[in-house]
Design a protein around this motif. Structure first.
Motif, PDB file in Angstrom:
ATOM      1  N   ARG A  94       0.859  -1.179   0.000  1.00 27.14           N
ATOM      2  CA  ARG A  94       0.000   0.000   0.000  1.00 27.14           C
ATOM      3  C   ARG A  94       0.901   1.236   0.000  1.00 27.14           C
ATOM      4  O   ARG A  94       1.752   1.386   0.886  1.00 27.14           O
ATOM      5  CB  ARG A  94      -0.900   0.006   1.233  1.00 27.14           C
ATOM      6  CG  ARG A  94      -1.835   1.214   1.337  1.00 27.14           C
ATOM      7  CD  ARG A  94      -2.643   1.141   2.629  1.00 27.14           C
ATOM      8  NE  ARG A  94      -3.524   2.274   2.807  1.00 27.14           N
ATOM      9  CZ  ARG A  94      -4.774   2.343   2.358  1.00 27.14           C
ATOM     10  NH1 ARG A  94      -5.282   1.309   1.703  1.00 27.14           N
ATOM     11  NH2 ARG A  94      -5.523   3.413   2.566  1.00 27.14           N
ATOM     12  N   ALA A  95       0.723   2.079  -0.991  1.00 28.69           N
ATOM     13  CA  ALA A  95       1.565   3.271  -1.140  1.00 28.69           C
ATOM     14  C   ALA A  95       0.720   4.527  -0.956  1.00 28.69           C
ATOM     15  O   ALA A  95      -0.357   4.650  -1.540  1.00 28.69           O
ATOM     16  CB  ALA A  95       2.226   3.291  -2.506  1.00 28.69           C
ATOM     17  N   GLU A  96       1.218   5.425  -0.131  1.00 27.06           N
ATOM     18  CA  GLU A  96       0.586   6.726   0.070  1.00 27.06           C
ATOM     19  C   GLU A  96       1.594   7.786  -0.366  1.00 27.06           C
ATOM     20  O   GLU A  96       2.696   7.858   0.184  1.00 27.06           O
ATOM     21  CB  GLU A  96       0.200   6.913   1.533  1.00 27.06           C
ATOM     22  CG  GLU A  96      -0.781   5.852   2.025  1.00 27.06           C
ATOM     23  CD  GLU A  96      -1.052   5.947   3.510  1.00 27.06           C
ATOM     24  OE1 GLU A  96      -0.613   6.948   4.135  1.00 27.06           O
ATOM     25  OE2 GLU A  96      -1.697   5.034   4.056  1.00 27.06           O
ATOM     26  N   ILE A  97       1.240   8.578  -1.377  1.00 21.71           N
ATOM     27  CA  ILE A  97       2.177   9.537  -1.950  1.00 21.71           C
ATOM     28  C   ILE A  97       1.550  10.921  -1.991  1.00 21.71           C
ATOM     29  O   ILE A  97       0.319  11.074  -1.867  1.00 21.71           O
ATOM     30  CB  ILE A  97       2.600   9.129  -3.376  1.00 21.71           C
ATOM     31  CG1 ILE A  97       1.391   9.197  -4.331  1.00 21.71           C
ATOM     32  CG2 ILE A  97       3.193   7.731  -3.388  1.00 21.71           C
ATOM     33  CD1 ILE A  97       1.740   8.949  -5.786  1.00 21.71           C
ATOM     34  N   LYS A  98       2.395  11.921  -2.165  1.00 16.82           N
ATOM     35  CA  LYS A  98       1.887  13.272  -2.377  1.00 16.82           C
ATOM     36  C   LYS A  98       2.665  13.922  -3.510  1.00 16.82           C
ATOM     37  O   LYS A  98       3.844  13.617  -3.736  1.00 16.82           O
ATOM     38  CB  LYS A  98       1.969  14.115  -1.114  1.00 16.82           C
ATOM     39  CG  LYS A  98       3.356  14.622  -0.775  1.00 16.82           C
ATOM     40  CD  LYS A  98       3.299  15.680   0.338  1.00 16.82           C
ATOM     41  CE  LYS A  98       4.669  16.288   0.601  1.00 16.82           C
ATOM     42  NZ  LYS A  98       4.603  17.405   1.580  1.00 16.82           N
TER      43      LYS A  98
END
Length: 219
Positions: free
Chosen positions: A6-10
């Motif tokens: 699970r990747a959370e990016i901005k």
């Protein structure tokens, strides 16, 4: 059990994202982003999002025809249409069969969450995003494992290393410098690279410092 990531990016101020531009102009927050396709016009996508802001401009300076469709007190839902292949950040992710499960924006910053099947798939997605958005930041990685609870992962961006630092690391690894006992010493690796022993140790120390900082400073 699954072993995906699970990747959370901005992404700060993505130039081709209507959602981020609207949030920036309103100085507000956007969430509940959804989209759908019309069977009669499969080349077009309809998107909706909820905007929370203290005030709303009469018009938004974006390349889309925004229409307000609903209001929740201080929040408003907007809808717009776009071409399917507009090159936005979400499509860059979904091109790798990784649906974007959450999209949010605060000011000019876009936040996205998606699931990659493995580290190789994640690297492919992040690699393409970095080509298009130099200010991409990987906020958090979580990996599910069969015998362990979810744990934090650290995505190390090799672009933080100079070409020479990367070459030194790869050569040292290939020649067994990091093995115990060593299969090659610093002088042998320096000779292979055509540099002095001092230069080798300087490049190696700089590369190791960058990698350790990325790993140990991870929150």
């Amino acid at each position: 059990m699954a072993s995906g990531i699970r990747a959370e990016i901005k992404i700060d101020d993505p130039p081709d994202c209507v959602v981020a531009k609207v949030a920036a102009e309103a100085d507000g927050r956007i969430h509940s982003v959804s989209k759908s396709t019309n069977p009669s016009a499969p080349e077009r996508v309809t998107e909706e999002f909820m905007l929370e802001a203290d005030s709303y401009p009469d018009e938004f300076d974006v390349d889309a025809d925004l229409s307000p469709v609903f209001s929740y007190g201080s929040s408003s839902v907007y809808r717009f249409e776009r071409d399917l292949d507009c090159g936005c950040p979400c499509e860059s992710v979904e091109r790798y069969d990784c649906p974007v499960v959450d999209v949010r924006a605060k000011g000019a910053t876009l936040y996205m969450t998606f699931h990659a099947p493995d580290m190789q798939g994640l690297q492919a997605v992040i690699g393409e995003l970095r080509e298009n958005y130099a200010n991409l930041d990987v906020q958090r990685l979580l990996q599910s494992q069969q015998d362990h609870d979810e744990r934090n992962l650290v995505f190390v961006d090799r672009s933080m290393l100079t070409d020479r630092q990367l070459e030194v690391l790869e050569t040292a690894h290939r020649m067994g410098y990091f093995e115990h006992p060593k299969r090659a010493n610093a002088g042998e690796i320096a000779a292979e690279l055509g540099i002095t022993g001092t230069t080798f140790t300087e490049h190696l120390a700089a590369a190791q410092t960058k990698l350790l900082k990325a790993i140990l400073d991870h929150d």
